[in-house]
Design an enzyme around this catalytic site. Structure first.
Site, PDB file in Angstrom:
ATOM      1  N   CYS A  25       0.848  -1.199   0.000  1.00  0.00           N
ATOM      2  CA  CYS A  25       0.000   0.000   0.000  1.00  0.00           C
ATOM      3  C   CYS A  25       0.880   1.245   0.000  1.00  0.00           C
ATOM      4  O   CYS A  25       2.034   1.220   0.411  1.00  0.00           O
ATOM      5  CB  CYS A  25      -0.886  -0.050   1.251  1.00  0.00           C
ATOM      6  SG  CYS A  25      -1.852   1.426   1.555  1.00  0.00           S
ATOM      7  N   SER A  27       0.860   3.647   1.951  1.00  0.00           N
ATOM      8  CA  SER A  27       1.321   4.034   3.293  1.00  0.00           C
ATOM      9  C   SER A  27       2.628   3.328   3.671  1.00  0.00           C
ATOM     10  O   SER A  27       3.436   3.880   4.415  1.00  0.00           O
ATOM     11  CB  SER A  27       0.252   3.741   4.343  1.00  0.00           C
ATOM     12  OG  SER A  27      -0.953   4.371   3.983  1.00  0.00           O
ATOM     13  N   HIS A  30       5.237   5.374   2.090  1.00  0.00           N
ATOM     14  CA  HIS A  30       5.494   6.616   2.838  1.00  0.00           C
ATOM     15  C   HIS A  30       6.512   6.384   3.956  1.00  0.00           C
ATOM     16  O   HIS A  30       7.294   7.269   4.269  1.00  0.00           O
ATOM     17  CB  HIS A  30       4.191   7.148   3.460  1.00  0.00           C
ATOM     18  CG  HIS A  30       3.220   7.707   2.456  1.00  0.00           C
ATOM     19  ND1 HIS A  30       3.605   8.175   1.227  1.00  0.00           N
ATOM     20  CD2 HIS A  30       1.882   7.905   2.517  1.00  0.00           C
ATOM     21  CE1 HIS A  30       2.545   8.614   0.565  1.00  0.00           C
ATOM     22  NE2 HIS A  30       1.484   8.452   1.329  1.00  0.00           N
ATOM     23  N   HIS A  46       0.898  -3.754   6.285  1.00  0.00           N
ATOM     24  CA  HIS A  46      -0.254  -3.518   7.169  1.00  0.00           C
ATOM     25  C   HIS A  46      -1.564  -3.886   6.475  1.00  0.00           C
ATOM     26  O   HIS A  46      -2.621  -3.459   6.913  1.00  0.00           O
ATOM     27  CB  HIS A  46      -0.281  -2.045   7.591  1.00  0.00           C
ATOM     28  CG  HIS A  46      -0.563  -1.148   6.436  1.00  0.00           C
ATOM     29  ND1 HIS A  46       0.399  -0.777   5.529  1.00  0.00           N
ATOM     30  CD2 HIS A  46      -1.712  -0.585   6.002  1.00  0.00           C
ATOM     31  CE1 HIS A  46      -0.147  -0.027   4.596  1.00  0.00           C
ATOM     32  NE2 HIS A  46      -1.438   0.105   4.843  1.00  0.00           N
ATOM     33  N   CYS A 153      -6.981  -3.130   4.392  1.00  0.00           N
ATOM     34  CA  CYS A 153      -6.704  -1.698   4.226  1.00  0.00           C
ATOM     35  C   CYS A 153      -7.534  -1.082   3.109  1.00  0.00           C
ATOM     36  O   CYS A 153      -8.479  -0.356   3.369  1.00  0.00           O
ATOM     37  CB  CYS A 153      -5.218  -1.406   4.028  1.00  0.00           C
ATOM     38  SG  CYS A 153      -4.886   0.382   3.989  1.00  0.00           S
TER      39      CYS A 153
HETATM   40  N1  APR Z   1      -4.755  13.933 -10.488  1.00  0.00           N
HETATM   41  C1  APR Z   1      -5.430  12.780 -10.710  1.00  0.00           C
HETATM   42  N2  APR Z   1      -4.994  11.576 -10.288  1.00  0.00           N
HETATM   43  C2  APR Z   1      -3.822  11.525  -9.640  1.00  0.00           C
HETATM   44  C3  APR Z   1      -3.056  12.678  -9.369  1.00  0.00           C
HETATM   45  C4  APR Z   1      -3.568  13.936  -9.839  1.00  0.00           C
HETATM   46  N3  APR Z   1      -2.922  15.067  -9.623  1.00  0.00           N
HETATM   47  N4  APR Z   1      -1.951  12.308  -8.678  1.00  0.00           N
HETATM   48  C5  APR Z   1      -2.033  10.983  -8.507  1.00  0.00           C
HETATM   49  N5  APR Z   1      -3.152  10.495  -9.094  1.00  0.00           N
HETATM   50  C6  APR Z   1      -3.630   9.110  -9.112  1.00  0.00           C
HETATM   51  C7  APR Z   1      -2.586   8.097  -9.472  1.00  0.00           C
HETATM   52  O1  APR Z   1      -2.487   7.940 -10.883  1.00  0.00           O
HETATM   53  C8  APR Z   1      -3.108   6.821  -8.792  1.00  0.00           C
HETATM   54  O2  APR Z   1      -3.923   6.045  -9.657  1.00  0.00           O
HETATM   55  O3  APR Z   1      -4.034   8.746  -7.787  1.00  0.00           O
HETATM   56  C9  APR Z   1      -3.958   7.324  -7.636  1.00  0.00           C
HETATM   57  C10 APR Z   1      -3.396   7.017  -6.249  1.00  0.00           C
HETATM   58  O4  APR Z   1      -3.383   5.654  -6.100  1.00  0.00           O
HETATM   59  P1  APR Z   1      -2.270   4.849  -5.245  1.00  0.00           P
HETATM   60  O5  APR Z   1      -0.966   5.527  -5.348  1.00  0.00           O
HETATM   61  O6  APR Z   1      -2.409   3.417  -5.639  1.00  0.00           O
HETATM   62  O7  APR Z   1      -2.735   5.058  -3.726  1.00  0.00           O
HETATM   63  P2  APR Z   1      -3.790   4.259  -2.819  1.00  0.00           P
HETATM   64  O8  APR Z   1      -3.154   3.036  -2.241  1.00  0.00           O
HETATM   65  O9  APR Z   1      -5.090   4.118  -3.517  1.00  0.00           O
HETATM   66  O10 APR Z   1      -3.935   5.299  -1.609  1.00  0.00           O
HETATM   67  C11 APR Z   1      -4.425   6.600  -1.840  1.00  0.00           C
HETATM   68  O11 APR Z   1      -5.108   6.873   0.445  1.00  0.00           O
HETATM   69  O12 APR Z   1      -4.742   5.544   2.303  1.00  0.00           O
HETATM   70  C12 APR Z   1      -4.323   6.637   1.596  1.00  0.00           C
HETATM   71  O13 APR Z   1      -1.944   6.744   2.078  1.00  0.00           O
HETATM   72  C13 APR Z   1      -2.903   6.485   1.089  1.00  0.00           C
HETATM   73  O14 APR Z   1      -2.802   8.795   0.631  1.00  0.00           O
HETATM   74  C14 APR Z   1      -2.927   7.538   0.011  1.00  0.00           C
HETATM   75  C15 APR Z   1      -4.322   7.430  -0.583  1.00  0.00           C
HETATM   76 ZN    ZN Z   2      -2.812   0.848   3.568  1.00  0.00          ZN
END
Ligand code: APR
Ligand code: ZN
Ligand code: ZN
Length: 354
Positions: A25, A27, A30, A46, A153
């Site tokens: 994930c 997180s 991070h 997690h 999660c």
């Molecule tokens: N505009 C549109 N989409 C975006 C942008 C943007 N500026 N920046 C990133 N994205 C998209 C990415 O292409 C990706 O598909 O946002 C998505 C984020 O997905 P992941 O990186 O897979 O993150 P995810 O595990 O879904 O978690 C998202 O939730 O729990 C929290 O810590 C986690 O902050 C994170 C968020």
């Molecule tokens: Zn998570």
């Protein structure tokens, strides 16, 4: 780095789990990148599920051979927030979570005789883990543990944000910013709630395609254009009844606030950096009647809600197999983190024996 480490047996109120699978994930990344400050060295992971192998004194709700989803919100059950139905805000465990220890301030993990920290008291990127009993959510045994891991999660966070926090109304219009593991589950939660129009926004066409498969009625590629304008056009010029942000970026949080209609609800789900802030127009926001809220862990109560989410999967109402883009052994943990950066799959799972 992959190391052989020492794991002490569970103490009172703790459980040992053989991990079957653990999702990678954002997180965890991070912690690896330093965006989340955490004591080192640490075992991350997690989003896991597995089989109970031993229980410490006083543990009654699970026994060896039980299948469990691991919740990353250990909760005492009796503090103000636990009683208020917000176990992810539990006062008794918050220090241990950030100290990277078990609740008594010590670690069960050791590396070369020195304490090795547990991320979120789970440390599930390992064959075995010792966790607080409250993190173990017993589940039915007819569900693949790889699927169950995701419930720990991304699914609880995303589906929960729609069902438990926003309580999306049937017939509603919604927009979801970000179609990662969390965002696509918000899409699924909105579909379950009977939303009529589900607009998914991302910059990655592969993820938009998956969002459409999972129930989005419209997809908006945000690269190079203002998604807020498109959302307004798709919603009679007003904006969506509900807007969710699942990226964790202050700029897209602002877009979500803008993309909700007057009187609409905004739910911020993505986690921002501790030093970041979002801008709210004092004159515009106060005149908008909008409701702005956040949802940590989807506002879910793991022991109550995770078994129900698993039932929804069995009934075919939640698609979870589709979220598993890739399975890798622990030896490919770095490649799994690279998958996060590429973003070609929703989730990579580290699989032990699922
Ligand atoms: N505009 C549109 N989409 C975006 C942008 C943007 N500026 N920046 C990133 N994205 C998209 C990415 O292409 C990706 O598909 O946002 C998505 C984020 O997905 P992941 O990186 O897979 O993150 P995810 O595990 O879904 O978690 C998202 O939730 O729990 C929290 O810590 C986690 O902050 C994170 C968020
Ligand atoms: Zn998570
Ligand atoms: Zn508590």
């Amino acid at each position: 780095m992959i190391e052989d480490v020492t794991l002490s047996p569970p103490r009172a109120g703790e459980v040992q789990v053989r991990i079957a699978a653990s999702g990678v994930c954002r997180s965890d990344h991070h912690v690896m990148s330093g965006a989340t400050r955490h004591p080192m060295p640490v075992v991350c992971g997690h989003e896991g599920a597995g089989v109970v192998t031993a229980v410490g004194p006083g543990v009654t709700h699970v026994k060896p051979a039980d299948h469990v989803v691991l919740s990353w919100a250990p909760s005492c059950g009796s503090c103000f927030y636990c009683r208020a139905g917000l176990p992810a805000q539990c006062e008794a465990f918050i220090k241990a979570v950030w100290d990277g220890t078990m609740i008594d301030g010590t670690t069960r993990l050791k590396l070369d005789g020195r304490p090795l920290h547990h991320y979120c008291l789970l440390a599930s990127f390992a064959e075995q883990a010792v966790v607080p009993a409250s993190c173990c959510v017993p589940i039915r045994k007819d569900v693949p543990l790889a699927v169950a891991a995701l419930v720990g999660c991304a699914v609880a966070t995303g589906v929960g944000a729609a069902l438990y926090r926003a309580k999306v109304a049937p017939g509603a219009s919604v927009v979801v910013f970000g179609c990662g593991g969390v965002g696509v589950n918000i899409v699924q939660g909105c579909l379950l709630s009977g939303a009529e129009r589900i607009i998914a926004v991302d910059r990655n066409p592969a993820r938009l395609a998956i969002a459409r498969d999972l129930g989005a009625t419209d997809v908006v590629d945000a690269s190079g254009r203002d998604p807020v304008e498109v959302v307004r056009q798709l919603t009679g010029g007003r904006g969506a009844d509900y807007a969710f942000e699942a990226i964790g970026n202050p700029a897209t949080m602002g877009q979500a606030i803008e993309a909700a209609r007057r009187g609409g609800t905004i739910v911020l789900v993505g986690l921002g950096g501790h030093a970041e802030s979002i801008h709210l127009g004092a004159g515009t926001f106060t005149r908008s009647d909008k409701l702005l809220t956040s949802a940590y862990y989807g506002g879910c109560v793991p022991q109550r809600d995770m078994p129900k989410l698993i039932d929804l999967y069995v009934e075919g109402r939640l698609k979870l197999d589709e979220l598993i883009g890739r399975r890798r052994p622990l030896s490919e943990i770095n490649e799994a983190f690279a998958d996060l950066a590429t973003g070609d799959v929703i989730r990579t799972l580290i699989v032990f024996d699922a």
